[in-house]
Design a protein around this motif. Sequence first.
Motif, PDB file in Angstrom:
ATOM      1  N   LEU A   8       0.847  -1.196   0.000  1.00 28.31           N
ATOM      2  CA  LEU A   8       0.000   0.000   0.000  1.00 28.31           C
ATOM      3  C   LEU A   8       0.884   1.247   0.000  1.00 28.31           C
ATOM      4  CD1 LEU A   8      -2.646  -1.083   2.685  1.00 28.31           C
ATOM      5  CD2 LEU A   8      -2.620  -1.589   0.242  1.00 28.31           C
ATOM      6  N   VAL A  45      -2.895   1.687   6.450  1.00 28.37           N
ATOM      7  CA  VAL A  45      -4.325   1.748   6.771  1.00 28.37           C
ATOM      8  C   VAL A  45      -4.532   2.640   8.001  1.00 28.37           C
ATOM      9  CG1 VAL A  45      -6.294   0.338   7.505  1.00 28.37           C
ATOM     10  CG2 VAL A  45      -4.679  -0.548   5.808  1.00 28.37           C
ATOM     11  N   ASP A  85      -7.072   5.078   4.214  1.00 28.49           N
ATOM     12  CA  ASP A  85      -5.667   5.099   4.657  1.00 28.49           C
ATOM     13  C   ASP A  85      -5.375   6.276   5.584  1.00 28.49           C
ATOM     14  OD1 ASP A  85      -5.147   7.390   3.155  1.00 28.49           O
ATOM     15  OD2 ASP A  85      -4.088   6.325   1.541  1.00 28.49           O
TER      16      ASP A  85
END
Length: 594
Positions: free
Chosen positions: A45, A49, A87
């Motif tokens: 990512l 998160v 996120d």
Amino acid sequence: GSADSRKRAMAAANSSLRVCRQLLDPKFDSYKLSLEPLPIYTLDLDSAVAEVKLREDQYTLDHMCVFGMYNYLHCDRWYQDSIYYIDQHERVMHLAITLDTAISKPREVFRLSAEIKSCDTLVCASLHFPSPTWAALSDGTGKLYLLRTSKRGANNIEKWEIMFQQELGEPFVIVHSHSYLKAGAHSVDVVLLQTQTDESDVQGIGFHSAVDWLTITSANSESNKYEVSRHRTLHGKLAPHYAAVEQDGSSLIIASDKPFKFVQIDGNPVEKQKLEKMDTSQKKESIYYWQQTDEDLTVNIQLPDNTTKLNIDFQLSPGHLQVGLKGHAAFVEGQLYSSVDQGLSTWTVNENSLEIFLFKKNRGVTWPELIIGDRRGEFITDPDQASQINEGLLNLTSEELNTDPEKGKPPCNANELEECDRFPDDTASLTRFDANSLKATHVVNLSSHQYLFTALVDPTEMPCLCLRHDVDALLWQPHTQQENMWEHIGTFNALGYVQASKRERKFSTCAPNCSYAALCECFRRVFIYRQPTPVQTVLYNRKEARHVGQIAKQQVASLETNDPVLGLQATNERLFVLTTKNLFIIKVNVDNAE
């Protein structure tokens, strides 16, 4: 009026779950561990998160269930293999997969205000999709957004547009939402959950759970103005396992270990029923007295003088008891709280007293009532038993830490603890509340069915509940206003038993087509349980000297990360697992064309 309402309550309580025998597999043997590797694709990512850790004042089991075990991965069931997460940069990120060979990076579809980080009482942001073109979003500060997303498929790049936003007070998570048209007006119903401090709860933990059910409606078809048209609040002692609104907003369904009741409608407190006061002043003599041990129940009924065994009309089935004098209305009649062993149960008449001995099918389960909804019996606590229960509770809260709690004790099972937590008052139930009357129209007793997980099979319907029945896990689809209100649509053999042994389990789910179920632990491991499939080569079971025609596979996927798992979602082909900095995509079924 009170007799009518009691009748209604009794009728409501008599709802039941009808198991579809065709979906059960009595010959199921066990899962066979398959070592076939599962293809796993790992995405890094761009930004971690937005995990919100529990604060020091969020110390109850409820806080843990609602916020600590929150599933940060959201699946948009209106589209194929389409998932979202939020996120650390307040961005709602989206990933849709059409081909395994072309998995792209998640991309931003909406951005929340950066100021939310400064909120002291922040909880995790949450997201739900009431229709193919709308989204409900919470930023975790207590603010709710309704967004018009237009179509959200794999190649859609349109920005989401805010149609409604409102500060609602304390932070909450969105548990369900549904969009519908009624009388020409567009409405979205949203169900929110929060854990609130409860000053009045002096003896307890000082918190209760609040479920807010909002209807947000367009003022008129020309304008784009949306406002809250109804706001109903329910309170309960513990967080519900399940809360969902019916597709047309006509009812709310809640599954919970403790009862919920409406406390506020559009800001006005709901009047407490005056019935309770009336009842205490005219306290009726009890018709029967009952006692229980872990294994059995004893019921005593006073009989008119000179009654003999021949006058008694006694009918018992595993789940129902009816006792009376021949030719007269029954003294006691109704559905038993749980099943009894018909063959072992007996009755005798002794000096104008009828004594009934019932043997429990599920030993160790404490019955809070003998007949569901019947208030005419009096439970007599045996002093030994009361002290035993208290001792059990003391052990749970003892000052000294027992270094070897297993010593000399059979392994503890979670059901026993829950039973003594629930003693003797209210019991786990699945309840349908009507939107207009606010009354419970259907109640199913869930005390013997542990709640396992919620799964959305069809986005146009309410989410399904997965409950434990014996060793199996059964999937139930709630329907609106139908004869069969809860439909048994799938079975995961022995999954009830399997998941109980997984102490580290964090999330459980299943594929919408029921082809597999998945459990994942807090770190690394994901277990996949497939439905039995016909075997190509004939296998032979040596133990029972029989041929095995079908085999059910279990597979274990190990994720290459030390970060905790924050989310799990299953589609028919893929399993998506979200950790702090990665998204893992496990290809479970190769070709599952829908």
